[in-house]
Design a protein around this motif. Sequence first.
Motif, short mmCIF file in Angstrom:
data_model
loop_
_atom_site.label_atom_id
_atom_site.label_comp_id
_atom_site.label_asym_id
_atom_site.label_seq_id
_atom_site.Cartn_x
_atom_site.Cartn_y
_atom_site.Cartn_z
N MET A 1 10.31 -22.88 -2.91
CA MET A 1 10.39 -22.07 -1.71
C MET A 1 9.27 -21.11 -1.84
O MET A 1 8.70 -20.70 -2.88
N LYS A 2 8.73 -20.66 -0.65
CA LYS A 2 7.64 -19.79 -0.65
C LYS A 2 8.03 -18.34 -0.97
O LYS A 2 7.57 -17.97 -1.97
N THR A 3 8.75 -17.84 0.02
CA THR A 3 9.37 -16.36 -0.56
C THR A 3 10.65 -16.24 -0.47
O THR A 3 11.41 -16.74 0.42
N THR A 4 11.06 -15.42 -1.23
CA THR A 4 12.50 -15.35 -1.41
C THR A 4 12.79 -13.50 -1.62
O THR A 4 11.86 -13.08 -2.17
N ILE A 5 13.92 -13.10 -1.36
CA ILE A 5 14.09 -11.65 -1.62
C ILE A 5 15.12 -11.57 -2.75
O ILE A 5 16.08 -12.34 -2.75
N VAL A 6 14.83 -10.43 -3.56
CA VAL A 6 16.03 -10.29 -4.57
C VAL A 6 16.33 -8.86 -3.98
O VAL A 6 15.78 -7.83 -4.11
N TRP A 7 17.65 -8.96 -3.76
CA TRP A 7 18.24 -7.75 -3.18
C TRP A 7 19.21 -7.07 -4.42
O TRP A 7 19.85 -7.51 -4.97
N PHE A 8 18.44 -6.08 -5.08
CA PHE A 8 18.98 -5.18 -5.98
C PHE A 8 20.07 -4.40 -5.32
O PHE A 8 20.07 -3.82 -4.29
N LYS A 9 21.12 -4.30 -6.61
CA LYS A 9 22.30 -3.19 -6.23
C LYS A 9 22.64 -2.39 -7.43
O LYS A 9 21.92 -1.62 -7.81
N THR A 10 23.44 -2.88 -8.25
CA THR A 10 23.88 -2.15 -9.41
C THR A 10 23.40 -2.72 -10.60
O THR A 10 23.98 -3.39 -11.69
N ASP A 11 22.21 -3.36 -10.43
CA ASP A 11 21.18 -4.21 -11.42
C ASP A 11 19.77 -3.80 -11.53
O ASP A 11 19.09 -4.38 -11.34
N LEU A 12 19.78 -2.27 -11.81
CA LEU A 12 18.46 -1.66 -11.34
C LEU A 12 17.50 -1.93 -12.80
O LEU A 12 17.01 -0.85 -13.17
N ARG A 13 17.27 -3.00 -12.97
CA ARG A 13 16.57 -3.11 -14.24
C ARG A 13 15.54 -4.46 -13.99
O ARG A 13 15.88 -5.45 -13.28
N ILE A 14 14.72 -4.87 -15.08
CA ILE A 14 13.63 -5.86 -15.32
C ILE A 14 14.26 -6.68 -16.38
O ILE A 14 14.27 -8.00 -16.19
N ALA A 15 14.75 -6.15 -17.63
CA ALA A 15 15.26 -6.78 -18.70
C ALA A 15 16.42 -7.61 -18.39
O ALA A 15 17.37 -6.96 -17.80
#
Length: 429
Positions: A1-15
Amino acid sequence: MKTTIVWFKTDLRIADNETLTKAITQSEQIVPVYCLDDAHFETTVYGFKKTGSFRAQFLLESLTDLDKNLRALGSRLVVVKGKPEVEIPKLVQQFRAQKVFAKREVAFEEHKTEDLVREALFKLRCELETVSTSTLYHAKDLPFSIKNIPDDFTNFRKKTEQDATIRKPFDSPNKINSPTLPELKLPSLKELGLKKTKIDSRAAIVFKGGETEALKRLKHYFFDTQCLSSYKETRNKMVGTDYSSKFSAWLAMGCISPRFIYAEIKKYESQFGANESTYWLVFELLWRDFFRFMFKKYQTKFFLNEGIKSEKINSKSLNEKLLSQWINGTTNSDFINANMIELKQTGFMSNRGRQNVASYFCNELNMDWRWGAAYFEEQLIDYDVCSNWGNWAYLAGVGNDPRGHRYFNIEKQASDYDKKMEFRKLWLQ
């Protein structure tokens, strides 16, 4: 897939963010998004704000930090405000995204919002894929189906510890490819309908939002001070920064994951040795899991007066005067007052304090427990829907307490846990 959205909620982290990791592996470009949901800043049927100024401030700090961490990887955070079922589809159209990835919800309102977004995306031929990222044990790894999870924590814990394993945390990505994204623009507290409240200088800890601060706190509590080794002995104290881990606010906002904490506990044990205290922090993370799985099992029942109990209990009316005295710390109990003033001035209260003020509310004031839970929802920096409503139902005798009704002798508790009146002197001066 070309473009996707990551909808952050109560997971405000990278690790250890499986949602983000999955999106990266399946896409050419990622658009990280956070939606400030209008519903989260409304007034509830109990007359309290869903989000008070302490938690809103912590959220804005967490979003700023997430944007900083995303920028370091070549991306940015796009923040929108409104209804997710309106705003997320708009972004899908703007960026021509083929899929939206998001954290899976279990509580009623959050789940309903998720369904509304899914329906709106379906009309755009865009899929919503949700990922379970909030618990120590993955739901799929439990030794029972959700509907067969024991309602008693001890049985749940023993069987889970014996028959399930904890997955390894996901590594942080090294790079994120994104289209050109706008600079972060956050609303002020005033724009969210809130007044900025200064945290009292007597606060046990000054919480600052974000993954960076969460990792700093973990390093301090584990490796710099080795406080983890005495956690079980000190966790019921009420004064000071290090009597407990204080991870709760960062866990609630998802700035750090329980699996990441577990992996760090294992590193700590290999360096400094394992003992009852190092286990006890895992034990507390398991309680968090338990309430989340209970919400998945019982859906809306935790918001009813009778909770998860089948028998209807007598409805208790609201006494405005008693509620006000409880909130403002002007009851007949100095121990309750000190705890409630701490909560009002800082957005935080010790675990011992929470159990006592909830017991007092339900048993001494004899009021509908849901008003107490709703006030906590507004006030707590570390509010988590499952832990808050699950614990209140437990203390009110309509939740998961196998004993049915738990009554705290407040005077005895005060004498046991604040023997020298250090806590009361601090907050009642």
